[in-house]
Design a protein around this motif. Sequence first.
Motif: not given
Length: 277
Positions: A2-4, A25, A27, A249, A268-269, A272, A275, A277
């Motif tokens: 997950f690129r955010i 947080g 990346n 995604k 962002i938190a 995440k 998400r 996955d």
Amino acid sequence: MFRIGCHLSSSKGFLAMAKQAEEIGANTFQFFTRNPRGGKAKDLDVKDIAAYQQYAAEHGIGQILAHAPYTINACGKDERVQEFARETMADDLRRLEEIPDCKYNFHPGSHVQQGAEVGIEKIAGVLNEIMWQEQKTTVLLETMAGKGTEVGRNFEELQEILSRVKYPEKMGVCLDTCHVFDGGYDISGHLEEVLEEFDRIIGLDKLCAIHLNDSKNVLGSHKDRHECLGAGNLTMDAIVRIINHPALKKLPFYLETPNDLEGYAREIAMLKAARKD
């Protein structure tokens, strides 16, 4: 993965942006290639870029996105305006060859009553002048809200540009969720249908990045006013569906919401946690 990430200030260099991204947080991150209102870019700091590369490799930061300044208009009516866009974008692309794992995003521009067809032709012409066969940087057209005489207000206009460039394999699209919603594509209630339309007209293989923004305005308003996630008309439920959609995604997501760093960290938190996955 997950690129955010979010939009960060490039004033202190790439290493500083990477460290700031990790602190909140993220990346990945987006940055302006120069002052967003235009002007000369700072000289590249080779040592900073090398330090950034090492830090990014160690901390899993990648797929960053460079954003062209808002002042460029590749389809301007005045030749001086178009020349400024040509020179700025050419300089940006030369410089970005030194930055690993980075794509280049720009707003297609406004045709200023010349008509969309003329605007499309001019944008493709500029791209054909500044791009070259060996370049490593992928150039992204951003989806627009259709404010005024913006080119890129629908998928057809973006495809028209892509169909006229010499190096289509070095081109892609950045989908802005606020822009397409304001442009009339109901990604809140009919995400599947919108993506099917994008795939039919452009091809999902050309979709390289997502600007993840809520909208202050209603569907089809053509106004382009970003809102914090879940506080606008797109809704948080729709945003969760977007980040978890199988066709989306694996793409990097970049926040451009009206936030400070603390606000970006919260969003962002939140993403995440949502998400799957």
